[in-house]
Write an enzyme that holds these catalytic residues in place. Structure first.
Site, PDB file in Angstrom:
ATOM      1  N   GLU A  24       0.975  -1.056   0.078  1.00 32.64           N
ATOM      2  CA  GLU A  24      -0.117  -0.016   0.020  1.00 32.64           C
ATOM      3  C   GLU A  24       0.825   1.339  -0.043  1.00 32.64           C
ATOM      4  O   GLU A  24       0.652   1.982   1.018  1.00 32.64           O
ATOM      5  CB  GLU A  24      -1.171   0.063   1.375  1.00 32.64           C
ATOM      6  CG  GLU A  24      -2.009  -1.091   1.048  1.00 32.64           C
ATOM      7  CD  GLU A  24      -3.098  -0.859   2.146  1.00 32.64           C
ATOM      8  OE1 GLU A  24      -3.058  -0.076   2.998  1.00 32.64           O
ATOM      9  OE2 GLU A  24      -4.006  -1.859   2.092  1.00 32.64           O
TER      10      GLU A  24
ATOM     11  N   GLU B  48      -4.936  -8.785   0.740  1.00 37.73           N
ATOM     12  CA  GLU B  48      -5.571  -8.482   2.195  1.00 37.73           C
ATOM     13  C   GLU B  48      -6.998  -8.464   1.842  1.00 37.73           C
ATOM     14  O   GLU B  48      -7.340  -7.853   0.793  1.00 37.73           O
ATOM     15  CB  GLU B  48      -5.207  -7.214   2.667  1.00 37.73           C
ATOM     16  CG  GLU B  48      -3.772  -7.103   3.030  1.00 37.73           C
ATOM     17  CD  GLU B  48      -3.286  -5.837   4.014  1.00 37.73           C
ATOM     18  OE1 GLU B  48      -4.264  -5.174   4.301  1.00 37.73           O
ATOM     19  OE2 GLU B  48      -2.321  -5.376   3.773  1.00 37.73           O
TER      20      GLU B  48
HETATM   21  C1  NOJ Z   1      -4.349  -2.108   5.121  1.00 40.60           C
HETATM   22  C2  NOJ Z   1      -2.558  -2.453   5.792  1.00 40.60           C
HETATM   23  O1  NOJ Z   1      -1.806  -2.980   4.644  1.00 40.60           O
HETATM   24  C3  NOJ Z   1      -2.579  -3.105   7.018  1.00 40.60           C
HETATM   25  O2  NOJ Z   1      -1.377  -2.901   7.483  1.00 40.60           O
HETATM   26  C4  NOJ Z   1      -3.772  -2.851   7.765  1.00 40.60           C
HETATM   27  O3  NOJ Z   1      -3.730  -3.082   9.170  1.00 40.60           O
HETATM   28  C5  NOJ Z   1      -4.864  -3.273   7.323  1.00 40.60           C
HETATM   29  N1  NOJ Z   1      -5.346  -2.669   5.876  1.00 40.60           N
HETATM   30  C6  NOJ Z   1      -6.323  -3.258   7.930  1.00 40.60           C
HETATM   31  O4  NOJ Z   1      -6.643  -1.677   7.920  1.00 40.60           O
END
Ligand code: NOJ
Length: 449
Positions: free
Chosen positions: A166, A354
């Site tokens: 991200e 994710e």
């Molecule tokens: C995106 C992120 O990559 C991760 O670190 C985070 O905990 C999750 N989404 C949930 O917000």
């Protein structure tokens, strides 16, 4: 018949700062999240929480891997703490840090779990931040060197890497609005520079991993951003959603997939970049575009999206719209259309790197953690994902976020995303109902959905 391919990679994900702890163990250097959380002059994090101990996976990783195996997990996507491996970011290597990751990788392999390594999940060594962090182009070489060192050591063991996680959050939250480390608020033109350096760093790491670990090692990236889905399943509405996903309006360009992926995959900016990005783009050396490397696969992090109508306008959500504990909307349809849009624009294999939800989990009277809302969420999203596969998406794997409850950045420990509950008083792990449910999904390759 399950729509998921036969050798589909079902896994779970987490990130170094969020679960490891051991923040100053065995020669690790400080990183920007250590500093951000330890900043006593400002409380950046809910309840003043830190990742100093987190889930203590630095010490308890064997127990975690055993739990993964017990729940049929086939892949573990974890990230590497750069400052654990190279404490000041571009100097001497910390052997103990490398050894930790090698032990983790060996433990995973011994248990039949494939390691998927993210090289950067936001925890930049502080020494590099002191020199400007992602605003200083020197970071490109430093990241490439670190990636090569790590991949060389894991040669023959790790077959899949993601360079950055991200970049959108690291740039927009870290440098744009300052709610994430390093907490800077620079101009939009400078945020565009951060992005450009991230694209170059991804590309340098891509080359370094291949050079050190072999051409057959897959090197991807795991971005995020705005995704939209159509109100009606018509060709016109799908087209409107596609356009809305990749639009770059002046007030909403930072959190888009294409601000990163267009650069590395298409080697150019989108036509509709806003004025601030255009000003930065005019300063880019044209030779930089030859340095860009398209990833071998795109990891898509999917949580929610926005619905658009046939004209491309957002459809307002009704009062009482379903939401998670952290008040994110529950929009399973985004899992059908979003990955298809990414596949269509960039023509690369896709992994869902994710997906998950935070719930107000607690230990029930019977000593178990029951989380039917998480099961319902995952079930709905996976059903939608299977539609995308049915329409021909080249989907290779799905990583649930997250295996353990963990440190949720500026929200601290208030948000629980795990399928395994962590009692932070003791470190005890308690698999939730969703862990057993997910084990069944994996066992049947999605047939039971
Ligand atoms: C995106 C992120 O990559 C991760 O670190 C985070 O905990 C999750 N989404 C949930 O917000």
């Amino acid at each position: 018949m399950s729509r998921f391919p036969k050798d589909f990679l079902w896994g779970v994900a987490c990130a170094s700062y969020q679960c490891e702890g051991g923040w100053d163990a065995d020669g690790k250097g400080p990183n920007i999240w250590d500093e951000f959380c330890h900043d006593t002059a400002h409380q950046h994090i809910k309840n003043g929480a830190t990742g100093d101990v987190a889930c203590d996976s630095y010490h308890r990783f064997r127990e975690d891997v055993a739990l993964m195996k017990a729940h049929n997990i086939r892949a573990y996507r974890f990230s590497v703490s750069w400052a654990r491996v190279i404490p000041d970011g571009d100097g001497a290597v910390n052997e103990a840090g490398l050894k930790y990751y090698e032990d983790l990788v060996d433990e995973l392999l011994a248990n039949g779990i494939e390691p998927l390594v993210t090289l950067y999940h936001w925890d930049l060594p502080s020494a590099l931040q002191d020199r400007g962090g992602w605003l200083n182009r020197d970071i490109v070489e430093a990241f490439g060197r670190y990636a090569g060192i790590f991949a060389g050591r894991m040669k023959g063991k790790v077959k899949k890497y993601m360079t950055l996680n991200e970049p959108q959050c690291a740039a927009a939250f870290g440098y744009g609005v300052g709610i994430h480390a390093p907490g800077w608020t620079v101009s939009e033109e400078k945020v565009a520079r951060v992005y450009h350096h991230m694209c170059l760093a991804h590309s340098a790491a891509y080359r370094a991993v291949k050079a050190e670990a072999g051409e057959d090692v897959q090197v991807g990236v795991a971005p995020c951003g705005r995704l939209t889905y159509p109100e009606k399943d018509t060709p016109a509405n799908r087209e409107a959603a596609y356009k809305a996903t990749f639009a770059m309006p002046a007030d909403d360009w930072m959190f888009t997939f294409n601000i990163f992926l267009d650069s590395v995959c298409l080697k150019r900016y989108a036509d509709d970049i806003p004025e601030s990005v255009r000003r930065f783009a005019a300063t880019v050396d044209p030779k930089d575009w030859d340095l860009m490397e398209a990833p071998d696969f795109i990891g898509v992090n999917v949580y929610n999206g926005k619905m658009v109508d046939e004209t491309g306008a957002y459809v307002a959500r009704y009062e009482g719209f379903p939401q998670t504990a952290c008040r994110w909307p529950v929009t399973p349809e985004v899992m059908h259309y979003g990955p298809l849009q990414i596949g269509q624009r960039y023509g690369k294999p896709v992994y869902i790197t994710e997906n998950g939800q935070s719930c107000n989990d607690r230990i029930f009277l019977d000593g178990q953690v029951h989380d039917p809302d998480r099961i319902d969420f995952l079930h709905r999203y996976l059903l939608e994902l299977s539609k995308a596969v049915g329409e021909g998406l080249d989907l290779r794997g799905y990583m649930q976020w997250s295996f353990l409850d963990n440190f949720e950045w500026n929200r601290g420990y208030d948000e629980r995303f795990g399928i395994v509950y962590v009692d932070y008083r003791t470190g005890e792990r308690i698999p939730k109902d969703s862990a057993r449910w997910y084990a069944k999904v994996i066992e049947t390759n999605g047939e039971c959905l």
